[in-house]
Motif scaffolding. Structure first.
Motif, PDB file in Angstrom:
ATOM      1  N   ASP A  47       0.593  -1.277  -0.184  1.00 34.04           N
ATOM      2  CA  ASP A  47       0.106   0.075  -0.002  1.00 34.04           C
ATOM      3  C   ASP A  47       0.776   1.330   0.047  1.00 34.04           C
ATOM      4  N   PHE A  48       2.154   1.218   0.201  1.00 32.23           N
ATOM      5  CA  PHE A  48       2.868   2.393   0.522  1.00 32.23           C
ATOM      6  C   PHE A  48       4.308   2.404  -0.743  1.00 32.23           C
ATOM      7  N   PHE A  49       4.627   3.675  -0.906  1.00 39.22           N
ATOM      8  CA  PHE A  49       5.938   3.888  -1.574  1.00 39.22           C
ATOM      9  C   PHE A  49       6.755   4.650  -0.655  1.00 39.22           C
ATOM     10  N   VAL A  50       8.065   4.483  -0.462  1.00 36.97           N
ATOM     11  CA  VAL A  50       9.150   5.335   0.292  1.00 36.97           C
ATOM     12  C   VAL A  50       9.887   5.720  -0.667  1.00 36.97           C
ATOM     13  N   THR A  51      10.175   7.093  -0.528  1.00 37.88           N
ATOM     14  CA  THR A  51      11.201   7.865  -1.414  1.00 37.88           C
ATOM     15  C   THR A  51      11.642   9.123  -0.653  1.00 37.88           C
ATOM     16  N   LYS A  52      12.714   9.517  -0.761  1.00 38.71           N
ATOM     17  CA  LYS A  52      13.158  10.917  -0.283  1.00 38.71           C
ATOM     18  C   LYS A  52      12.354  12.102  -0.561  1.00 38.71           C
ATOM     19  N   ASN A  53      12.560  12.808   0.322  1.00 35.82           N
ATOM     20  CA  ASN A  53      11.771  14.304   0.135  1.00 35.82           C
ATOM     21  C   ASN A  53      12.624  14.936  -0.944  1.00 35.82           C
ATOM     22  N   TYR A  64      12.728  11.591   4.584  1.00 31.73           N
ATOM     23  CA  TYR A  64      11.909  10.520   3.611  1.00 31.73           C
ATOM     24  C   TYR A  64      10.424  10.752   4.000  1.00 31.73           C
ATOM     25  N   LEU A  65       9.788  10.139   2.815  1.00 26.94           N
ATOM     26  CA  LEU A  65       8.519  10.144   2.767  1.00 26.94           C
ATOM     27  C   LEU A  65       7.677   8.980   2.711  1.00 26.94           C
ATOM     28  N   ILE A  66       6.714   8.539   3.337  1.00 27.66           N
ATOM     29  CA  ILE A  66       5.852   7.308   3.149  1.00 27.66           C
ATOM     30  C   ILE A  66       4.597   7.805   2.614  1.00 27.66           C
ATOM     31  N   ILE A  67       4.270   7.494   1.405  1.00 25.74           N
ATOM     32  CA  ILE A  67       3.226   7.731   0.471  1.00 25.74           C
ATOM     33  C   ILE A  67       2.240   6.657   0.367  1.00 25.74           C
ATOM     34  N   PRO A  68       1.017   6.632   0.745  1.00 31.50           N
ATOM     35  CA  PRO A  68       0.091   5.741   0.288  1.00 31.50           C
ATOM     36  C   PRO A  68      -0.083   5.727  -1.395  1.00 31.50           C
ATOM     37  N   LYS A  69      -0.007   4.574  -1.877  1.00 26.06           N
ATOM     38  CA  LYS A  69      -0.110   4.231  -3.396  1.00 26.06           C
ATOM     39  C   LYS A  69      -1.448   4.850  -3.780  1.00 26.06           C
ATOM     40  N   LYS A  70      -2.465   4.664  -3.012  1.00 26.76           N
ATOM     41  CA  LYS A  70      -4.025   5.395  -3.361  1.00 26.76           C
ATOM     42  C   LYS A  70      -3.817   6.903  -3.188  1.00 26.76           C
ATOM     43  N   HIS A  71      -4.661   7.621  -3.737  1.00 29.31           N
ATOM     44  CA  HIS A  71      -4.482   9.131  -3.314  1.00 29.31           C
ATOM     45  C   HIS A  71      -5.843   9.214  -2.220  1.00 29.31           C
ATOM     46  N   ILE A  75      -6.610  11.066   6.947  1.00 30.40           N
ATOM     47  CA  ILE A  75      -6.391   9.918   7.830  1.00 30.40           C
ATOM     48  C   ILE A  75      -7.227   8.808   8.037  1.00 30.40           C
ATOM     49  N   GLU A  76      -8.377   9.207   8.041  1.00 29.30           N
ATOM     50  CA  GLU A  76      -9.442   8.029   8.251  1.00 29.30           C
ATOM     51  C   GLU A  76      -9.702   6.919   7.142  1.00 29.30           C
ATOM     52  N   GLU A  77      -9.210   7.173   6.184  1.00 28.96           N
ATOM     53  CA  GLU A  77      -9.013   6.267   5.055  1.00 28.96           C
ATOM     54  C   GLU A  77      -7.894   5.317   5.187  1.00 28.96           C
ATOM     55  N   LEU A  78      -7.018   5.432   6.150  1.00 31.88           N
ATOM     56  CA  LEU A  78      -6.125   4.395   6.391  1.00 31.88           C
ATOM     57  C   LEU A  78      -6.620   3.102   6.909  1.00 31.88           C
ATOM     58  N   GLN A  79      -6.501   2.108   6.476  1.00 30.51           N
ATOM     59  CA  GLN A  79      -7.009   0.824   7.073  1.00 30.51           C
ATOM     60  C   GLN A  79      -5.769   0.240   8.089  1.00 30.51           C
ATOM     61  N   SER A  80      -6.457  -0.497   9.140  1.00 32.79           N
ATOM     62  CA  SER A  80      -5.762  -0.771  10.199  1.00 32.79           C
ATOM     63  C   SER A  80      -4.376  -1.712   9.792  1.00 32.79           C
ATOM     64  N   GLU A  81      -4.401  -2.348   8.748  1.00 35.11           N
ATOM     65  CA  GLU A  81      -3.340  -3.133   8.164  1.00 35.11           C
ATOM     66  C   GLU A  81      -2.342  -2.125   7.800  1.00 35.11           C
ATOM     67  N   MET A  82      -2.558  -0.911   7.208  1.00 31.49           N
ATOM     68  CA  MET A  82      -1.878   0.161   6.679  1.00 31.49           C
ATOM     69  C   MET A  82      -0.755   0.675   7.620  1.00 31.49           C
TER      70      MET A  82
END
Ligand SMILES: [Zn+2]
Length: 146
Positions: A47-53, A64-71, A75-82
């Motif tokens: 569900d995520f990408f990691v890249t440098k800022n 670094y940034l942790i970015i969800p793959k989905k737009h 924060i309420e859209e984050l599922q518990s497994e995320m």
């Protein structure tokens, strides 16, 4: 609301935000990461990408940034497994950058109030650098409202 280029910290960042606006793409969605962000994806989970800022905060040795793959915009859209993946990625980045200390934060909500320039939710991990051998600078991040 989409992105807020007026919150850009540098001219180059402002220009990239303008380019994203012109192309009508989000800088943190897959196509935007390639065409606007431009830095490589250093790690990926389901569900995520990691890249440098691309525009690291002044004085950081790692940003670094942790970015969800989905737009995801809220924060309420984050599922518990995320959240589990976010924790694992945080630990990965910390080891990868050999960060002994630093900060980990997320801004959410109206960009006019958060100071963020991109509405696509993203976690930020920063670690500082030593200004001299005896002491290091403390973290200075725009988190307050004054
Ligand atoms: Zn996006």
């Amino acid at each position: 609301m989409k992105n807020l280029k007026s919150n850009s910290r540098t001219k180059e960042q402002f220009c990239r935000m303008q380019e994203a606006e012109k192309l009508n793409i989000c800088p943190f969605c897959k196509e935007g990461l390639k065409r606007i962000h431009k830095l490589p994806i250093e790690k990926e989970t389901r569900d995520f990408f990691v890249t440098k800022n691309a525009f690291p905060y002044e004085g950081t040795s790692a940003h670094y940034l942790i970015i969800p793959k989905k737009h995801i915009r809220d924060i309420e859209e984050l599922q518990s497994e995320m959240w589990i993946q976010i924790g694992e990625l945080f630990n990965w980045i910390r080891k990868y950058t050999n960060a002994k200390s630093g900060g980990f934060f997320l801004r959410f909500g109206d960009l006019h109030w958060t100071g963020s320039s991109v509405e696509h939710l993203h976690f930020q991990i920063i670690s500082g650098t030593k200004s001299d051998k005896s002491k290091s600078d403390s973290i200075k991040v725009k988190l307050g409202y004054k």
